[in-house]
Design a protein around this motif. Structure first.
Motif, PDB file in Angstrom:
ATOM      1  N   ILE A   6       0.836  -1.203   0.000  1.00  0.00           N
ATOM      2  CA  ILE A   6       0.000   0.000   0.000  1.00  0.00           C
ATOM      3  C   ILE A   6       0.867   1.248   0.000  1.00  0.00           C
ATOM      4  CG2 ILE A   6      -1.640   1.355   1.361  1.00  0.00           C
ATOM      5  CD1 ILE A   6      -2.929  -1.237   2.234  1.00  0.00           C
ATOM      6  N   LYS A   7       0.586   2.131  -0.942  1.00  0.00           N
ATOM      7  CA  LYS A   7       1.366   3.363  -1.105  1.00  0.00           C
ATOM      8  C   LYS A   7       0.542   4.564  -0.643  1.00  0.00           C
ATOM      9  CE  LYS A   7       1.849   2.276  -5.438  1.00  0.00           C
ATOM     10  NZ  LYS A   7       2.202   2.300  -6.877  1.00  0.00           N
ATOM     11  N   ILE A   8       1.164   5.388   0.187  1.00  0.00           N
ATOM     12  CA  ILE A   8       0.507   6.577   0.725  1.00  0.00           C
ATOM     13  C   ILE A   8       1.325   7.814   0.365  1.00  0.00           C
ATOM     14  CG2 ILE A   8      -0.240   7.782   2.822  1.00  0.00           C
ATOM     15  CD1 ILE A   8      -0.644   5.065   4.139  1.00  0.00           C
ATOM     16  N   LEU A   9       0.642   8.816  -0.164  1.00  0.00           N
ATOM     17  CA  LEU A   9       1.283  10.097  -0.454  1.00  0.00           C
ATOM     18  C   LEU A   9       0.854  11.103   0.607  1.00  0.00           C
ATOM     19  CD1 LEU A   9       2.831  12.188  -2.147  1.00  0.00           C
ATOM     20  CD2 LEU A   9       0.812  12.375  -3.618  1.00  0.00           C
ATOM     21  N   LEU A  10       1.821  11.620   1.352  1.00  0.00           N
ATOM     22  CA  LEU A  10       1.570  12.599   2.408  1.00  0.00           C
ATOM     23  C   LEU A  10       2.013  13.973   1.922  1.00  0.00           C
ATOM     24  CD1 LEU A  10       0.917  13.341   5.402  1.00  0.00           C
ATOM     25  CD2 LEU A  10       3.272  12.703   5.944  1.00  0.00           C
ATOM     26  N   PRO A  50      -0.463   6.376  -5.875  1.00  0.00           N
ATOM     27  CA  PRO A  50      -0.712   5.918  -4.504  1.00  0.00           C
ATOM     28  C   PRO A  50      -2.135   5.403  -4.313  1.00  0.00           C
ATOM     29  CG  PRO A  50      -0.844   8.306  -4.608  1.00  0.00           C
ATOM     30  CD  PRO A  50      -0.371   7.839  -5.964  1.00  0.00           C
ATOM     31  N   HIS A  51      -2.319   4.600  -3.259  1.00  0.00           N
ATOM     32  CA  HIS A  51      -3.653   4.135  -2.900  1.00  0.00           C
ATOM     33  C   HIS A  51      -4.396   5.197  -2.088  1.00  0.00           C
ATOM     34  CE1 HIS A  51      -1.342   0.382  -3.532  1.00  0.00           C
ATOM     35  NE2 HIS A  51      -2.465  -0.024  -4.082  1.00  0.00           N
ATOM     36  N   LEU A  52      -3.645   6.014  -1.329  1.00  0.00           N
ATOM     37  CA  LEU A  52      -4.235   7.051  -0.476  1.00  0.00           C
ATOM     38  C   LEU A  52      -3.373   8.296  -0.523  1.00  0.00           C
ATOM     39  CD1 LEU A  52      -6.108   8.114   1.860  1.00  0.00           C
ATOM     40  CD2 LEU A  52      -4.532   6.982   3.447  1.00  0.00           C
ATOM     41  N   ILE A  53      -4.041   9.459  -0.612  1.00  0.00           N
ATOM     42  CA  ILE A  53      -3.345  10.746  -0.524  1.00  0.00           C
ATOM     43  C   ILE A  53      -3.857  11.481   0.711  1.00  0.00           C
ATOM     44  CG2 ILE A  53      -2.884  12.969  -1.628  1.00  0.00           C
ATOM     45  CD1 ILE A  53      -3.358  11.607  -4.332  1.00  0.00           C
ATOM     46  N   ILE A  54      -2.943  11.870   1.591  1.00  0.00           N
ATOM     47  CA  ILE A  54      -3.272  12.665   2.785  1.00  0.00           C
ATOM     48  C   ILE A  54      -2.830  14.085   2.466  1.00  0.00           C
ATOM     49  CG2 ILE A  54      -2.924  12.916   5.269  1.00  0.00           C
ATOM     50  CD1 ILE A  54      -2.017   9.959   5.281  1.00  0.00           C
ATOM     51  N   LEU A  55      -3.786  14.991   2.377  1.00  0.00           N
ATOM     52  CA  LEU A  55      -3.541  16.281   1.729  1.00  0.00           C
ATOM     53  C   LEU A  55      -3.872  17.458   2.637  1.00  0.00           C
ATOM     54  CD1 LEU A  55      -2.789  17.466  -1.101  1.00  0.00           C
ATOM     55  CD2 LEU A  55      -5.208  17.285  -1.687  1.00  0.00           C
ATOM     56  N   SER A 117      -5.068   4.939  13.043  1.00  0.00           N
ATOM     57  CA  SER A 117      -6.329   4.197  13.110  1.00  0.00           C
ATOM     58  C   SER A 117      -7.305   4.681  12.047  1.00  0.00           C
ATOM     59  CB  SER A 117      -6.944   4.344  14.502  1.00  0.00           C
ATOM     60  OG  SER A 117      -8.165   3.670  14.590  1.00  0.00           O
ATOM     61  N   LYS A 118      -7.392   5.996  11.853  1.00  0.00           N
ATOM     62  CA  LYS A 118      -8.290   6.556  10.841  1.00  0.00           C
ATOM     63  C   LYS A 118      -7.835   6.166   9.433  1.00  0.00           C
ATOM     64  CE  LYS A 118     -10.128  10.604  13.295  1.00  0.00           C
ATOM     65  NZ  LYS A 118     -11.549  10.336  12.984  1.00  0.00           N
ATOM     66  N   ILE A 119      -6.543   6.145   9.230  1.00  0.00           N
ATOM     67  CA  ILE A 119      -6.010   5.784   7.921  1.00  0.00           C
ATOM     68  C   ILE A 119      -6.277   4.312   7.620  1.00  0.00           C
ATOM     69  CG2 ILE A 119      -3.844   5.452   6.647  1.00  0.00           C
ATOM     70  CD1 ILE A 119      -2.933   8.119   7.994  1.00  0.00           C
ATOM     71  N   LYS A 120      -6.150   3.471   8.642  1.00  0.00           N
ATOM     72  CA  LYS A 120      -6.462   2.051   8.464  1.00  0.00           C
ATOM     73  C   LYS A 120      -7.924   1.880   8.040  1.00  0.00           C
ATOM     74  CE  LYS A 120      -3.162   0.001  11.720  1.00  0.00           C
ATOM     75  NZ  LYS A 120      -3.018  -0.683  13.028  1.00  0.00           N
ATOM     76  N   ALA A 121      -8.806   2.676   8.656  1.00  0.00           N
ATOM     77  CA  ALA A 121     -10.228   2.592   8.316  1.00  0.00           C
ATOM     78  C   ALA A 121     -10.452   2.984   6.858  1.00  0.00           C
ATOM     79  CB  ALA A 121     -11.046   3.490   9.245  1.00  0.00           C
ATOM     80  N   LEU A 122      -9.775   4.029   6.402  1.00  0.00           N
ATOM     81  CA  LEU A 122      -9.900   4.442   5.003  1.00  0.00           C
ATOM     82  C   LEU A 122      -9.380   3.369   4.057  1.00  0.00           C
ATOM     83  CD1 LEU A 122      -8.768   8.181   5.142  1.00  0.00           C
ATOM     84  CD2 LEU A 122     -10.947   7.365   4.256  1.00  0.00           C
ATOM     85  N   LEU A 123      -8.285   2.746   4.432  1.00  0.00           N
ATOM     86  CA  LEU A 123      -7.649   1.768   3.556  1.00  0.00           C
ATOM     87  C   LEU A 123      -8.377   0.433   3.517  1.00  0.00           C
ATOM     88  CD1 LEU A 123      -3.909   2.561   4.343  1.00  0.00           C
ATOM     89  CD2 LEU A 123      -5.070   2.888   2.155  1.00  0.00           C
ATOM     90  N   ARG A 124      -9.356   0.256   4.395  1.00  0.00           N
ATOM     91  CA  ARG A 124     -10.131  -0.989   4.342  1.00  0.00           C
ATOM     92  C   ARG A 124     -10.781  -1.168   2.980  1.00  0.00           C
ATOM     93  NH1 ARG A 124     -12.302   0.356   9.705  1.00  0.00           N
ATOM     94  NH2 ARG A 124     -10.992  -0.705  11.222  1.00  0.00           N
ATOM     95  N   ARG A 125     -11.083  -0.047   2.310  1.00  0.00           N
ATOM     96  CA  ARG A 125     -11.702  -0.146   0.995  1.00  0.00           C
ATOM     97  C   ARG A 125     -10.832  -0.913   0.021  1.00  0.00           C
ATOM     98  NH1 ARG A 125     -13.098   6.065   0.054  1.00  0.00           N
ATOM     99  NH2 ARG A 125     -13.604   6.393   2.223  1.00  0.00           N
ATOM    100  N   VAL A 126      -9.513  -0.714   0.136  1.00  0.00           N
ATOM    101  CA  VAL A 126      -8.604  -1.380  -0.785  1.00  0.00           C
ATOM    102  C   VAL A 126      -8.702  -2.886  -0.621  1.00  0.00           C
ATOM    103  CG1 VAL A 126      -6.178  -1.639  -1.453  1.00  0.00           C
ATOM    104  CG2 VAL A 126      -7.040   0.587  -0.709  1.00  0.00           C
ATOM    105  N   ASN A 127      -8.942  -3.343   0.619  1.00  0.00           N
ATOM    106  CA  ASN A 127      -8.960  -4.772   0.909  1.00  0.00           C
ATOM    107  C   ASN A 127     -10.347  -5.384   0.934  1.00  0.00           C
ATOM    108  OD1 ASN A 127      -6.135  -4.997   1.337  1.00  0.00           O
ATOM    109  ND2 ASN A 127      -6.373  -4.016   3.312  1.00  0.00           N
ATOM    110  N   GLU A 128     -11.363  -4.621   1.358  1.00  0.00           N
ATOM    111  CA  GLU A 128     -12.644  -5.220   1.690  1.00  0.00           C
ATOM    112  C   GLU A 128     -13.707  -5.077   0.616  1.00  0.00           C
ATOM    113  OE1 GLU A 128     -12.822  -3.395   5.754  1.00  0.00           O
ATOM    114  OE2 GLU A 128     -13.343  -5.444   6.282  1.00  0.00           O
ATOM    115  N   VAL A 129     -13.516  -4.176  -0.331  1.00  0.00           N
ATOM    116  CA  VAL A 129     -14.462  -4.071  -1.433  1.00  0.00           C
ATOM    117  C   VAL A 129     -13.943  -4.929  -2.572  1.00  0.00           C
ATOM    118  CG1 VAL A 129     -15.607  -2.532  -3.044  1.00  0.00           C
ATOM    119  CG2 VAL A 129     -15.096  -1.747  -0.737  1.00  0.00           C
ATOM    120  N   GLN A 130     -14.546  -6.100  -2.736  1.00  0.00           N
ATOM    121  CA  GLN A 130     -14.065  -7.064  -3.705  1.00  0.00           C
ATOM    122  C   GLN A 130     -15.159  -7.378  -4.711  1.00  0.00           C
ATOM    123  OE1 GLN A 130     -12.694 -10.560  -1.543  1.00  0.00           O
ATOM    124  NE2 GLN A 130     -12.686  -9.324   0.294  1.00  0.00           N
TER     125      GLN A 130
END
Length: 231
Positions: A6-10, A50-55, A117-130
């Protein structure tokens, strides 16, 4: 998907924040890229996908609002997760963020563990929406059968009226994303006559009764989101 994949852009113009947040995310096993302004963010997003951008919002050269808008308009980045991360907690800046396509909004200051913890919740989409098939989608433990207009929860089939099903399918398509009321009306009801905001509230209430209150969260003044798990 493994964390190491998982790639994150901060993106933030404050070096201390880049250092502290990057350190905590890397400790969790994520691959982290950084940028100091919106221009660098767009270049990095195009290069690293990236999978997530924190902006951050308030930045020199190009602020987060404009950067988000340009990223959303870039081919291949239309669906990247974007959360704003800023000290500006006023309602108008949150609405402005959602207007240009942000998925969520995290307000500074925040403890590193809570942020992770909040970022993990956001990233659940990458794993849980199949995708299960062309007609079925699995979101967490819930299966959406688009052909039969039913959902399957804990082995039980729940038949929903057409609009309830379409509303649920829309919200569940991006768990934790806040869908604005106007967008919900446009995507679910389209040009149908005599449909107002109260219609959404009634349908959400019915979904809460049938599926469970914990799955549907109201974002005051903005809209609704579907939540798989609470931390």
């Amino acid at each position: 998907m493994k964390k190491t994949a998982i790639k994150i852009l901060l993106v933030d113009d404050e070096p201390d924040i880049l250092e502290i947040v990057s350190y905590n995310l890397k400790n969790e096993g994520y691959k982290v890229y950084t940028a100091k302004n919106g221009i660098e963010a767009i270049a990095s997003a195009k290069l690293n996908n990236p999978h997530l951008i924190i902006l951050d919002i308030m930045m020199p050269e190009m602020d987060g609002i404009e950067a988000c808008e340009k990223i959303r308009a870039t081919k291949g980045l239309e669906n990247v997760l974007i959360t704003f991360f800023t000290a500006r907690g006023e309602d108008y800046s949150q609405v402005a963020g959602f207007d240009v396509g942000a998925d969520d909004y995290i307000t500074k200051p925040i403890k590193p563990k809570v942020l992770v913890s909040k970022i993990k919740a956001l990233l659940r989409r990458v794993n849980e929406v199949q995708n299960i098939s062309s007609n079925n989608v699995k979101v967490g433990e819930i299966v959406i059968d688009r052909e039969e207009y039913v959902i399957i929860k804990e082995g039980e089939k729940l038949s929903l009226p057409k609009k309830e099903f379409e509303l649920f399918a829309l919200l569940a398509s991006k768990p934790d994303k806040v869908f604005k009321r106007d967008d919900i009306l446009d995507k679910v009801w389209g040009n149908e006559v005599v449909v107002g905001g109260r219609t959404i509230d009634v349908h959400i209430r019915k979904l809460r009764e049938k599926i469970g209150d914990k799955y549907f969260k109201t974002v005051k003044g903005v809209g609704y989101k579907f939540v798989i798990n609470e931390d």
